[in-house]
Design a protein around this motif. Structure first.
Motif, PDB file in Angstrom:
ATOM      1  N   GLN A 238       6.781   1.636   1.693  1.00 43.92           N
ATOM      2  CA  GLN A 238       5.609   0.998   1.091  1.00 43.92           C
ATOM      3  C   GLN A 238       4.670   0.455   2.167  1.00 43.92           C
ATOM      4  N   TRP A 303      10.517   4.027  -5.962  1.00 42.67           N
ATOM      5  CA  TRP A 303      10.129   2.627  -6.133  1.00 42.67           C
ATOM      6  C   TRP A 303       8.906   2.297  -5.289  1.00 42.67           C
ATOM      7  N   TRP A 306       5.857   3.823  -6.961  1.00 40.19           N
ATOM      8  CA  TRP A 306       5.516   3.029  -8.152  1.00 40.19           C
ATOM      9  C   TRP A 306       4.820   1.735  -7.735  1.00 40.19           C
ATOM     10  N   SER A 307       5.336   1.073  -6.717  1.00 36.33           N
ATOM     11  CA  SER A 307       4.756  -0.192  -6.272  1.00 36.33           C
ATOM     12  C   SER A 307       3.339  -0.004  -5.746  1.00 36.33           C
ATOM     13  N   GLU A 308       3.088   1.114  -5.084  1.00 37.71           N
ATOM     14  CA  GLU A 308       1.758   1.392  -4.532  1.00 37.71           C
ATOM     15  C   GLU A 308       0.863   2.129  -5.519  1.00 37.71           C
ATOM     16  N   LYS A 309       1.341   2.334  -6.739  1.00 40.85           N
ATOM     17  CA  LYS A 309       0.553   2.943  -7.820  1.00 40.85           C
ATOM     18  C   LYS A 309       0.054   4.340  -7.451  1.00 40.85           C
TER      19      LYS A 309
END
Length: 332
Positions: A238, A303, A306-309
């Motif tokens: 991330q 993950w 997903w966190s960074e869209k």
């Protein structure tokens, strides 16, 4: 190719269906996979044969990717105590590329290698870049080696002349947060703008706090890239995506490490590898069965994305397009 039973179990298959199947794109470029011949190494991973080339790696990749299209960057593998096997390891990668469409290979270098000889050998073998490793450094312990101790600047200079990539596994306690590592990464990238410097294992951010502390100061380097191989900490990936953009991150398995059961865990100011032989799996009220490192790794990427869209096309970049563009492979 002789058929080999997979080390994957029903637990791994269930994990894949639950955690990976819906996330993984339909094409996978593995930018960090090792090829090895029997007698050149002392790896003993359950279910993995002593000799593995392109066909074997492709076969075992199905444990992680199912039937998806597969290509890769192949790195020579050998045991550090068998330095005399390096030429054989380099030749093995070259030989396997004949059977490996859309794949590229690296040439393993040592600090003693003559740059002109390296240039000739890489051309002769039809390889595409360099791989180095800290165990070749003359100083002890090699885990505290400075980058030039195992990747001398004259080798970087010849890579710059040829426009090669260099896959670099940095060491030292604080990895990419170490001042010496930061200095040499910047020096090499700035002085040699035609290299493509790939920091393996998401900058060896097995402790992602090191990525958070060090990567910010490198974000202006246009020829710096990262392979994600075997890193199971989402924040390590991330940090790269957020600071450098998703185009600088490329997927890798680190086969055969991908087929160990367990994962690497950040703890304190360092990290710890947990494998199926670690005496920890019965600590809870019910036994825990670890899954393949490669599956844990893909979940960590899921993950992070997903966190960074990230959208589907950006995830496809990480798993295929970024690597094929970096290595000059024609789109198909």
């Amino acid at each position: 190719m002789t058929s080999h039973p997979s080390p994957a179990t029903e637990i791994d298959h269930a994990f894949f269906e639950r955690e990976v199947e819906s996330f993984l794109p339909d094409k996978v470029f593995d930018a960090h996979a090792h090829l090895m011949k029997e007698g050149s190494h002392r790896f003993a991973i359950r279910g993995i044969p002593a000799t593995f080339g392109y066909q074997e790696v492709k076969h075992f990749s199905e444990d992680l990717h199912s039937q998806r299209r597969y290509a890769g960057l192949f790195l020579p593998g050998f045991d550090a105590s068998l330095k005399q096997k390096i030429p054989e390891a380099n030749n093995w990668v070259s030989e396997q590329l004949a059977f490996a469409p859309d794949c590229v290979g690296a040439f393993f270098v040592t600090p003693e290698d003559d740059p002109e000889w390296v240039q000739q050998e890489v051309r002769r073998l039809g390889l595409h870049g360099l791989k180095c490793y800290h165990t070749m450094a003359p100083n002890q312990p090699t885990f505290e080696a400075e980058i030039p101790d195992y990747l001398p600047e004259p080798l970087v200079a010849v890579a710059n002349q040829e426009g090669w990539f260099i896959t670099l596994h940095i060491v030292k306690k604080h990895a990419v947060a170490d001042p010496g590592n930061l200095y040499w990464i910047r020096r090499y990238c700035e002085r040699y703008p035609h290299i493509k410097l790939i920091l393996a294992h998401s900058a060896r951010g097995f402790q992602p706090a090191h990525n958070l502390a060090g990567l910010e100061s490198l974000r202006d380097l246009n020829n710096l890239y990262f392979d994600s191989s075997a890193n199971c900490e989402p924040i390590a990936h991330q940090a790269i995506v957020r600071l450098f953009g998703h185009k600088k991150l490329i997927y890798g398995t680190d086969f055969p490490i991908s087929h160990i059961k367990g994962r690497c865990v950040a703890i304190g100011d360092t990290f710890l590898w947990l494998t199926e032989n670690s005496p920890i799996w019965n600590e809870k009220h019910s036994a825990i069965e670890p899954v393949l490192v490669g599956l844990e790794h893909i979940r960590s990427l899921k993950w992070a994305c997903w966190s960074e869209k990230l959208v589907d096309s950006q995830i496809e970049d990480i798993f295929w397009n970024n690597a094929t563009q970096l290595f000059g492979i024609q789109k198909s």
